[in-house]
Design an enzyme around this catalytic site. Structure first.
Site, short mmCIF file in Angstrom:
data_model
loop_
_atom_site.label_atom_id
_atom_site.label_comp_id
_atom_site.label_asym_id
_atom_site.label_seq_id
_atom_site.Cartn_x
_atom_site.Cartn_y
_atom_site.Cartn_z
N CYS A 137 -10.05 -40.56 -38.99
CA CYS A 137 -11.06 -41.17 -39.85
C CYS A 137 -12.44 -41.17 -39.26
CB CYS A 137 -10.66 -42.61 -40.21
SG CYS A 137 -9.84 -43.50 -38.90
N GLY A 183 -12.01 -37.10 -42.37
CA GLY A 183 -10.93 -37.67 -43.17
C GLY A 183 -11.09 -37.30 -44.62
N ASN A 219 -11.74 -46.27 -36.74
CA ASN A 219 -11.42 -44.88 -36.42
C ASN A 219 -10.55 -44.90 -35.17
OD1 ASN A 219 -11.36 -42.15 -35.82
ND2 ASN A 219 -13.40 -42.15 -34.92
N GLY A 220 -9.28 -44.49 -35.32
CA GLY A 220 -8.43 -44.45 -34.14
C GLY A 220 -7.00 -44.86 -34.41
N TYR A 226 -13.72 -29.39 -31.81
CA TYR A 226 -13.31 -29.29 -33.22
C TYR A 226 -13.83 -30.42 -34.11
CZ TYR A 226 -10.19 -28.87 -37.28
OH TYR A 226 -9.69 -28.75 -38.54
#
Length: 450
Positions: free
Chosen positions: A6, A34, A106-107, A247
């Site tokens: 995310c 996401g 996020n995580g 990436y």
């Protein structure tokens, strides 16, 4: 495809303006992090306004529902991994004895099961398997035992293990927290009298905001009517995921206090040539993740850079059967060889990584079906040998081709004429010290020692 789970964004306008549109535009810039769900929650004088759902940003939001997002404080989220029924789509909103709370993260929390079980034994009720919902419950419990929302966040995050960048909105405050290792990026920006938290600085560029600084590993930052307050936390070491540079992050973002993602990728391409030189007619990057590595390879080698694969920009997610033939068709729907460019030529094909090997094999086949004489595969990361336990979709070793085959065997399996990976120590040579980054998926050395 490797997925990040995310991206998050928060905004606080000290002048009282609505932040909904800024969050919407920012989420567009974070869409790559996401693509299964998204949402925005704003706070208008303690009244919460929410728009969220399954799908891309342009599918969930429209002119009508964006107009409802009134409020000078807000939180936004884009993510993967939603439940089938849509429960647990962040930002997660709760109403409890101290008012309201909204949380986006996020995580991934590695001790999620243990913490959730403890909460359930105390009477907590969950609507989903969301790690964000579990964190929200932790903060709510802590808030009943502390004097402020920021203190409750501090108590809650001290119990968390894993990788997380967290944004919490209370009725009058916006609070950000980052895990002690800083696995996930989180930056702070400002435009006029509005402050922003965001997973990537590219979101700040879109809304014409200035990047100020990064939230430090272990740090908590509170924004309220009194200004911006920093609370330092313990940090064993910095360990930003090095795959952000390979990436995840957009090339126009800056990480680690100003390191350019674009520059890092071009430099990685140069290192790839120095490690694995080859005579060829053209360097081709796999759209979009391999393009800047290919540029770097071309600059260092003198081999012309060219477009050898055309991407269909209008293809969304595809759901395919588990057969090699249909997998090949799925790749060819998204990418097609540019026959006039590759026919009769020896090609250097540059991509970000190889996980299972299926996609790489299909890419090589596409180019050879398009007339390429030889395809020399170059990979802008080391071989994946270990799973990621911090939220990146890198599977167990049994699914990683590099954990089962040698480089020569992988080369044969994907049908390439040669194959070269980036060595781990190349990160050091381009200024990405592994003392300050996590590379456990390549080395097996997890920053927390587990």
């Amino acid at each position: 495809m490797i997925q990040e789970y995310c991206g998050v964004m928060g905004a606080y306008d000290f002048d009282g303006g609505d932040v909904g549109f800024d969050l919407y535009h920012g989420l567009y810039s974070l869409q790559h992090r996401g693509q299964e769900s998204c949402g925005i929650v704003t706070n208008a004088y303690v009244r919460l306004n929410t728009v969220k759902g399954k799908g891309l940003v342009n599918e969930v939001f429209n002119k009508e529902n964006l107009a409802t997002l009134k409020g000078n404080i807000g939180v936004g989220h884009v993510g993967y991994g939603t439940n089938e029924d849509g429960n647990g789509i962040p930002p997660i909103v709760s109403r409890y004895c101290k008012g309201t709370m909204t949380v986006a993260m996020n995580g991934v929390i590695t001790n999620y099961d243990e913490l959730r079980s403890g909460l359930e034994q105390r009477g907590a009720i969950f609507q989903s398997l969301s790690h964000t919902e579990m964190i929200m419950n932790l903060i709510a419990v802590a808030r009943t035992q502390t004097h402020s929302a920021e203190e409750a966040v501090r108590v809650a995050v001290s119990q968390l293990k894993g990788a997380f960048s967290l944004i919490v909105m209370s009725p009058k405050k916006l609070i950000a927290a980052r895990d002690p290792y800083g696995f996930r990026p989180l930056s702070v920006g400002k435009r006029r009298n509005t402050y922003y938290f965001t997973s990537e600085t590219a979101a700040l560029d879109v809304i014409r905001a200035e990047r100020l600084f990064d939230v430090k590993p272990g740090e908590i930052i509170k924004i309220d009517e009194n200004g911006v307050t920093h609370y330092d936390g313990a940090s064993p070491r910095n360990a930003l995921c090095v795959f952000e540079y390979v990436y995840f992050a957009r090339p126009d973002s800056f990480l680690d206090d100003g390191k350019s993602v674009y520059r890092a990728r071009v430099d990685i391409g140069g290192e790839l040539f120095r490690e694995h030189p080859v005579k060829a007619d053209m360097v081709v990057g796999v759209p979009d993740s391999g393009l800047h590595f290919a540029l770097g390879y071309s600059y260092a080698s003198g081999i012309p850079y060219g477009v050898g694969l055309v991407k269909n920009s209008y293809v969304g997610r595809t759901f395919i059967r588990n057969t090699d033939e249909v997998r090949y068709e799925a790749v060819s729907i998204k990418l097609n060889p540019l026959r006039n460019a590759v026919e009769g030529k020896d090609i250097v094909l540059v991509d970000d990584s190889i996980v299972r090997g299926t996609t790489s094999a299909n890419l090589v086949k596409l180019l050879k079906d398009g007339g390429a004489k030889k395809v020399h595969m170059r990979i802008a990361s080391p071989p994946f040998l270990w799973r990621c336990k911090y939220g990146t979709d890198i599977p167990d070793r049994k699914h990683l081709i590099a954990a089962k085959k040698s480089v020569d065997e992988i080369c044969e399996a994907i049908g390439a004429d040669s194959l070269g990976y980036l060595p781990v120590d190349a990160f050091e040579r381009i200024g990405l010290s592994l003392k300050d980054h996590c590379a456990a998926c390549f080395t097996g050395e997890y920053p927390d020692g587990k």
